[in-house]
Motif scaffolding. Sequence first.
Motif, short mmCIF file in Angstrom:
data_model
loop_
_atom_site.label_atom_id
_atom_site.label_comp_id
_atom_site.label_asym_id
_atom_site.label_seq_id
_atom_site.Cartn_x
_atom_site.Cartn_y
_atom_site.Cartn_z
N ARG A 31 0.69 -1.18 -0.54
CA ARG A 31 0.39 0.26 -0.08
C ARG A 31 1.02 1.87 -0.02
O ARG A 31 1.65 1.52 0.25
CB ARG A 31 -0.82 -0.38 1.20
N PRO A 32 0.00 2.47 -0.82
CA PRO A 32 1.44 3.84 -0.59
C PRO A 32 1.21 4.24 0.95
O PRO A 32 0.12 4.16 1.43
CB PRO A 32 0.85 4.50 -2.13
N GLU A 33 1.31 5.29 0.56
CA GLU A 33 1.35 6.39 1.99
C GLU A 33 0.62 6.88 1.90
O GLU A 33 -0.22 7.37 1.12
CB GLU A 33 2.86 7.40 2.06
N GLY A 34 -0.60 6.90 3.19
CA GLY A 34 -0.92 7.94 3.14
C GLY A 34 -2.61 7.17 2.76
O GLY A 34 -3.53 7.20 3.24
N SER A 35 -2.90 5.37 2.44
CA SER A 35 -3.60 5.04 2.21
C SER A 35 -3.79 5.02 3.54
O SER A 35 -5.28 4.16 3.71
CB SER A 35 -3.40 3.24 1.72
N ALA A 36 -3.20 4.82 4.69
CA ALA A 36 -4.01 4.81 5.83
C ALA A 36 -4.92 5.91 6.83
O ALA A 36 -6.03 5.09 6.93
CB ALA A 36 -3.18 4.08 7.18
N GLU A 37 -3.91 6.43 6.45
CA GLU A 37 -5.38 8.17 6.96
C GLU A 37 -6.77 7.49 5.93
O GLU A 37 -7.32 8.35 6.07
CB GLU A 37 -4.67 9.14 6.11
N GLU A 38 -6.37 7.69 4.18
CA GLU A 38 -8.01 7.53 3.34
C GLU A 38 -8.68 6.35 3.89
O GLU A 38 -9.80 6.46 3.79
CB GLU A 38 -6.96 6.63 2.06
N GLY A 55 -15.31 23.53 1.35
CA GLY A 55 -17.06 23.50 1.39
C GLY A 55 -17.19 22.76 2.65
O GLY A 55 -17.80 22.74 3.33
N VAL A 56 -16.88 21.17 2.79
CA VAL A 56 -16.93 20.17 3.49
C VAL A 56 -16.05 19.83 4.71
O VAL A 56 -16.73 19.64 5.38
CB VAL A 56 -16.09 19.42 2.77
N ALA A 57 -14.84 21.03 4.90
CA ALA A 57 -14.43 21.59 6.04
C ALA A 57 -15.05 22.47 6.97
O ALA A 57 -15.13 22.77 7.85
CB ALA A 57 -12.94 22.18 5.68
N GLN A 109 -12.77 13.92 14.07
CA GLN A 109 -11.85 12.71 13.14
C GLN A 109 -11.51 13.15 11.70
O GLN A 109 -10.63 13.39 11.07
CB GLN A 109 -11.60 11.05 13.31
N VAL A 110 -12.96 13.09 10.99
CA VAL A 110 -12.89 14.03 9.32
C VAL A 110 -12.22 14.76 9.78
O VAL A 110 -11.58 15.11 8.60
CB VAL A 110 -14.32 13.44 8.85
N SER A 111 -12.46 15.94 10.43
CA SER A 111 -11.70 17.18 10.23
C SER A 111 -10.42 17.74 10.80
O SER A 111 -10.18 18.25 9.47
CB SER A 111 -12.75 18.53 10.71
N HIS A 112 -9.65 16.61 11.79
CA HIS A 112 -8.41 16.35 12.21
C HIS A 112 -7.56 16.03 10.23
O HIS A 112 -7.41 16.79 9.82
CB HIS A 112 -8.48 15.40 12.74
N ILE A 113 -8.34 15.08 10.25
CA ILE A 113 -7.24 14.50 8.56
C ILE A 113 -7.27 15.13 7.42
O ILE A 113 -6.36 15.60 6.22
CB ILE A 113 -8.22 13.18 8.32
N VAL A 114 -8.91 16.35 7.36
CA VAL A 114 -9.40 17.69 6.43
C VAL A 114 -8.37 18.02 6.64
O VAL A 114 -7.72 18.68 5.53
CB VAL A 114 -10.98 17.30 6.14
N TYR A 115 -8.32 18.95 8.17
CA TYR A 115 -7.49 20.07 7.92
C TYR A 115 -5.94 19.79 8.10
O TYR A 115 -5.18 20.15 7.99
CB TYR A 115 -7.82 20.64 9.56
N SER A 116 -5.36 18.45 8.17
CA SER A 116 -4.11 18.05 8.51
C SER A 116 -4.03 18.26 6.77
O SER A 116 -2.07 18.05 6.91
CB SER A 116 -3.57 17.09 9.02
N HIS A 117 -3.91 17.65 5.90
CA HIS A 117 -3.81 17.97 4.39
C HIS A 117 -3.78 18.98 3.58
O HIS A 117 -3.60 18.98 3.27
CB HIS A 117 -4.39 16.29 4.30
N GLY A 118 -4.73 18.91 3.95
CA GLY A 118 -5.93 21.05 3.50
C GLY A 118 -4.43 22.06 3.78
O GLY A 118 -4.60 22.84 2.35
N TYR A 119 -3.94 21.91 4.05
CA TYR A 119 -2.83 23.25 4.86
C TYR A 119 -1.54 23.05 5.07
O TYR A 119 -0.64 23.73 5.54
CB TYR A 119 -3.06 23.47 5.83
N GLU A 120 -1.24 21.87 4.39
CA GLU A 120 0.59 21.72 4.28
C GLU A 120 0.52 22.20 3.08
O GLU A 120 0.14 22.80 2.19
CB GLU A 120 0.29 20.29 3.85
#
Length: 166
Positions: free
Chosen positions: A5-12, A107-109, A155-166
């Motif tokens: 599995r590629p990286e990030g698939s665990a978060e997905e 919008g989801v965030a 949980q969902v917002s943590h994943i969205v925010y952690s990757h949405g602002y990198e």
Amino acid sequence: MAATRPEGSAEEHRMRAALRHLQAEAGVLERLVYKHRNQHRGAAYFQYLLKVRRDEKLLLGANLMEVISAVFPVITCRKPANTILVPNRQGKRKPGANHCQYKRLLGVARLLSQLAEPVMKGAVQISFLLARSFFVELCTAVLALLARVRVLTQQVSHIVYSHGYE
């Protein structure tokens, strides 16, 4: 098989699981609202439940699974970033599908951040009822449901925010 599995698939995978659970909780909330609407519709706590139900419907109606499928390959560097920044092609089958995935993610965030307030206010109102021993079974079920919705949206917002602002 897990090593391929590629990286990030665990978060997905965590995001998809959280969305499935959120969808199940939305179904339970829908049933609770349907069953108790006539008796409780004027009460403040029930109005907050209706707001939570509305926001969950908007969140699930945003088809977040599709956005995740488009965004996570960019996050894991398997696709170029411009694939989520440009609008999709508008096809004959989906005339309103001309959306930029990045804007949909934002919008989801926003929806996730707005969902926290009615959940907390509803929980406070329900706890007042529970303290006075009114509708104990309903209050217990609704408090458990609101707690689960709160955890899943965090949980969902943590994943969205952690990757949405990198």
